[in-house]
Design an enzyme around this catalytic site. Sequence first.
Site, PDB file in Angstrom:
ATOM      1  N   ASN A  65       0.874  -1.169   0.000  1.00 34.70           N
ATOM      2  CA  ASN A  65       0.000   0.000   0.000  1.00 34.70           C
ATOM      3  C   ASN A  65       0.915   1.224   0.000  1.00 34.70           C
ATOM      4  O   ASN A  65       1.551   1.518   1.016  1.00 34.70           O
ATOM      5  CB  ASN A  65      -0.906   0.004   1.228  1.00 34.70           C
ATOM      6  N   ARG A  77       0.490   4.247   0.340  1.00 38.67           N
ATOM      7  CA  ARG A  77       0.173   5.306   1.301  1.00 38.67           C
ATOM      8  C   ARG A  77       0.632   4.967   2.713  1.00 38.67           C
ATOM      9  O   ARG A  77       0.573   5.810   3.613  1.00 38.67           O
ATOM     10  CB  ARG A  77      -1.326   5.584   1.290  1.00 38.67           C
ATOM     11  N   CYS A  78       1.095   3.732   2.930  1.00 39.31           N
ATOM     12  CA  CYS A  78       1.500   3.277   4.252  1.00 39.31           C
ATOM     13  C   CYS A  78       3.020   3.390   4.404  1.00 39.31           C
ATOM     14  O   CYS A  78       3.780   2.841   3.604  1.00 39.31           O
ATOM     15  CB  CYS A  78       1.051   1.823   4.450  1.00 39.31           C
ATOM     16  N   ARG A  79       3.456   4.075   5.444  1.00 39.73           N
ATOM     17  CA  ARG A  79       4.893   4.269   5.674  1.00 39.73           C
ATOM     18  C   ARG A  79       5.613   2.935   5.863  1.00 39.73           C
ATOM     19  O   ARG A  79       6.684   2.712   5.302  1.00 39.73           O
ATOM     20  CB  ARG A  79       5.117   5.168   6.896  1.00 39.73           C
ATOM     21  N   ARG A  84       5.993   1.245   2.550  1.00 40.82           N
ATOM     22  CA  ARG A  84       7.051   1.894   1.750  1.00 40.82           C
ATOM     23  C   ARG A  84       8.432   1.493   2.252  1.00 40.82           C
ATOM     24  O   ARG A  84       9.352   1.278   1.460  1.00 40.82           O
ATOM     25  CB  ARG A  84       6.885   3.418   1.774  1.00 40.82           C
TER      26      ARG A  84
END
Length: 113
Positions: free
Chosen positions: A7, A9-11, A14
Site C-alpha cells: 500500500n 500510502r503506508c509508511r 514503503r
Amino acid sequence: MITIYHNPRCRKSREGLTLLEESGKTFEIVKYLEDLLSEEDLKTIISKLDIKPIDLIRKNESTWKSDFKGKELTDEQIIKAMVNHPKLIERPIVVNNDKAVIGRPKERILDII
C-alpha cells in the site's frame, strides 16, 4: 519469485518496499487496494504466513471497529471481510515461494529473501 503486497500510502509498506529494492533481488509489487485479492489468494497467503486469519487484520482500522469488533467471526467470515474491505489487511506482506512474512518490523523481510 518474491512478491510484496503493498500500500503506497503506508509508511511501513514503503519501508518494506525500499528494503526489497536495496536487496537487489527481483520482485513483483501487488498494490492490493487496486488489484484486489480473492478469498483463495488470501487463504494461500495466510497459509504461507502460518497464522490465523484474525492475525492478518488491522484491528485499529475504523471499518473493523465499526463493523466487526466484538463479534464472534469464523475464519471464513474474517477472510470475506478482508476481501470486501482490503484496508483491513495488515501490510506489507512479502511472499517468497512457500514462505511469507508481515513486514513489521521491516527487518522480518530479510528472513525470507
